[in-house]
Design an enzyme around this catalytic site. Sequence first.
Site, PDB file in Angstrom:
ATOM      1  N   SER A 132       0.859  -1.180   0.000  1.00 48.85           N
ATOM      2  CA  SER A 132       0.000   0.000   0.000  1.00 48.85           C
ATOM      3  C   SER A 132       0.896   1.230   0.000  1.00 48.85           C
ATOM      4  O   SER A 132       2.059   1.161   0.418  1.00 48.85           O
ATOM      5  CB  SER A 132      -0.852  -0.009   1.275  1.00 48.85           C
ATOM      6  OG  SER A 132      -1.461   1.243   1.492  1.00 48.85           O
ATOM      7  N   TYR A 145      -2.546  -0.872  10.414  1.00 50.92           N
ATOM      8  CA  TYR A 145      -2.421  -1.060   8.956  1.00 50.92           C
ATOM      9  C   TYR A 145      -1.070  -0.538   8.471  1.00 50.92           C
ATOM     10  O   TYR A 145      -0.371  -1.210   7.703  1.00 50.92           O
ATOM     11  CB  TYR A 145      -3.565  -0.327   8.273  1.00 50.92           C
ATOM     12  CG  TYR A 145      -3.718  -0.577   6.790  1.00 50.92           C
ATOM     13  CD1 TYR A 145      -4.421  -1.682   6.319  1.00 50.92           C
ATOM     14  CD2 TYR A 145      -3.188   0.309   5.855  1.00 50.92           C
ATOM     15  CE1 TYR A 145      -4.593  -1.901   4.955  1.00 50.92           C
ATOM     16  CE2 TYR A 145      -3.354   0.103   4.494  1.00 50.92           C
ATOM     17  CZ  TYR A 145      -4.058  -1.004   4.049  1.00 50.92           C
ATOM     18  OH  TYR A 145      -4.214  -1.206   2.697  1.00 50.92           O
TER      19      TYR A 145
HETATM   20  P1  NAD Z   1     -11.382  -6.219  -0.300  1.00 42.73           P
HETATM   21  O1  NAD Z   1     -12.007  -6.024   1.034  1.00 42.73           O
HETATM   22  O2  NAD Z   1     -12.187  -5.984  -1.529  1.00 42.73           O
HETATM   23  O3  NAD Z   1     -10.740  -7.664  -0.407  1.00 42.73           O
HETATM   24  C1  NAD Z   1     -10.096  -8.258   0.695  1.00 42.73           C
HETATM   25  C2  NAD Z   1     -10.006  -9.743   0.438  1.00 42.73           C
HETATM   26  O4  NAD Z   1      -9.395 -10.360   1.580  1.00 42.73           O
HETATM   27  C3  NAD Z   1     -11.375 -10.398   0.245  1.00 42.73           C
HETATM   28  O5  NAD Z   1     -11.292 -11.425  -0.716  1.00 42.73           O
HETATM   29  C4  NAD Z   1     -11.641 -10.995   1.623  1.00 42.73           C
HETATM   30  O6  NAD Z   1     -12.546 -12.085   1.598  1.00 42.73           O
HETATM   31  C5  NAD Z   1     -10.239 -11.434   1.991  1.00 42.73           C
HETATM   32  N1  NAD Z   1     -10.105 -11.701   3.426  1.00 42.73           N
HETATM   33  C6  NAD Z   1     -10.497 -10.917   4.452  1.00 42.73           C
HETATM   34  N2  NAD Z   1     -10.248 -11.539   5.616  1.00 42.73           N
HETATM   35  C7  NAD Z   1      -9.699 -12.733   5.306  1.00 42.73           C
HETATM   36  C8  NAD Z   1      -9.247 -13.826   6.077  1.00 42.73           C
HETATM   37  N3  NAD Z   1      -9.310 -13.820   7.427  1.00 42.73           N
HETATM   38  N4  NAD Z   1      -8.746 -14.911   5.439  1.00 42.73           N
HETATM   39  C9  NAD Z   1      -8.693 -14.950   4.073  1.00 42.73           C
HETATM   40  N5  NAD Z   1      -9.111 -13.917   3.292  1.00 42.73           N
HETATM   41  C10 NAD Z   1      -9.605 -12.842   3.914  1.00 42.73           C
HETATM   42  O7  NAD Z   1     -10.106  -5.277  -0.285  1.00 42.73           O
HETATM   43  P2  NAD Z   1      -9.094  -4.754  -1.419  1.00 42.73           P
HETATM   44  O8  NAD Z   1      -9.192  -3.278  -1.417  1.00 42.73           O
HETATM   45  O9  NAD Z   1      -9.239  -5.506  -2.679  1.00 42.73           O
HETATM   46  O10 NAD Z   1      -7.705  -5.090  -0.700  1.00 42.73           O
HETATM   47  C11 NAD Z   1      -6.834  -6.088  -1.146  1.00 42.73           C
HETATM   48  C12 NAD Z   1      -5.434  -5.741  -0.657  1.00 42.73           C
HETATM   49  O11 NAD Z   1      -5.053  -4.486  -1.212  1.00 42.73           O
HETATM   50  C13 NAD Z   1      -5.329  -5.592   0.859  1.00 42.73           C
HETATM   51  O12 NAD Z   1      -4.111  -6.134   1.321  1.00 42.73           O
HETATM   52  C14 NAD Z   1      -5.319  -4.082   1.042  1.00 42.73           C
HETATM   53  O13 NAD Z   1      -4.669  -3.703   2.220  1.00 42.73           O
HETATM   54  C15 NAD Z   1      -4.570  -3.653  -0.193  1.00 42.73           C
HETATM   55  N6  NAD Z   1      -4.758  -2.267  -0.575  1.00 42.73           N
HETATM   56  C16 NAD Z   1      -6.005  -1.799  -0.879  1.00 42.73           C
HETATM   57  C17 NAD Z   1      -6.139  -0.469  -1.237  1.00 42.73           C
HETATM   58  C18 NAD Z   1      -7.460   0.112  -1.592  1.00 42.73           C
HETATM   59  O14 NAD Z   1      -7.541   1.345  -1.698  1.00 42.73           O
HETATM   60  N7  NAD Z   1      -8.502  -0.675  -1.781  1.00 42.73           N
HETATM   61  C19 NAD Z   1      -5.027   0.369  -1.289  1.00 42.73           C
HETATM   62  C20 NAD Z   1      -3.784  -0.144  -0.982  1.00 42.73           C
HETATM   63  C21 NAD Z   1      -3.658  -1.460  -0.618  1.00 42.73           C
END
Ligand code: NAD
Length: 250
Positions: A132, A145
């Site tokens: 991130s 985080y």
């Molecule tokens: P999201 O909430 O859409 O997806 C998260 C995924 O993790 C889902 O498939 C969920 O089922 C899974 N998950 C949650 N708890 C779990 C567990 N205990 N065991 C197994 N799977 C689990 O979120 P996203 O935005 O797609 O985020 C994905 C990654 O990207 C994360 O690591 C997040 O920190 C990172 N990220 C997101 C953003 C953003 O702006 N969305 C920015 C930077 C980094």
Amino acid sequence: MLKNKRALVTGSTSGIGLAIARTLAAEGVEVILNGLGDPDDIAALCEEIGATFNGANLMQPDAIAAMMGDIGPVDILVNNAGMQHVAPVEDFPPEKWDAIIALNLTAAFHTTRLAVPAMKAKGWGRIISTASAHSLAASPFKSAYVAAKHGLAGFTKTIALELATCGVTANCISPGYVWTPLVENQIPDTMAARGMTREQVMNDILLAKQPTKSFVLPEDVAALALFLCGDAARNITGANYTLDGGWTAE
Ligand code: NAD
């Protein structure tokens, strides 16, 4: 070149992970999905993508070990599962701290340590972790985080060095704000923590960080992940690629 490769994408029932899974599958990769969600929805996703699914809860090291044993060797490991919680440090629930560190950091250690031996034996592997912009910069009220993502970036650099002569690369992709459920779901807590309206959180907090003033798309992250899987990326290792609309340039 990605035909005959197998990939585990953690947290791929939604958001960024799902986009990466779709993109890899379209390139002929055998994809294993992981994550939480409604079983019928996940079955439909598997059908659509041509993937299989393992629903291990990645907060539990034993469940991760069982999953890695069940799915067998993978060539591509995408450590993507993550969660967020927004609160001032003095009010931050200790159980939320533990959960965020377990999912966003410790799970990547366990999947990686269990995937690496087969990658080394094959002399080929790709480990990509969704970090991130918060692996490089902080924001208030996101202590767990930010700590986890900084840790994930450091972990990735370390394993990149350990695996440098093995044909195995390890890199982070560091998005800014990507429009996914993770971002949408933190809006109410941010409204409460900062005493703001939804519109103020969207414009003054989220997009205020991104000089481009637009959300990154999950497909943008997937395209970079695909590039990192390719031959041209064989010498890219230990890198932390920002995809943040200029956020961390400031
Ligand atoms: P999201 O909430 O859409 O997806 C998260 C995924 O993790 C889902 O498939 C969920 O089922 C899974 N998950 C949650 N708890 C779990 C567990 N205990 N065991 C197994 N799977 C689990 O979120 P996203 O935005 O797609 O985020 C994905 C990654 O990207 C994360 O690591 C997040 O920190 C990172 N990220 C997101 C953003 C953003 O702006 N969305 C920015 C930077 C980094």
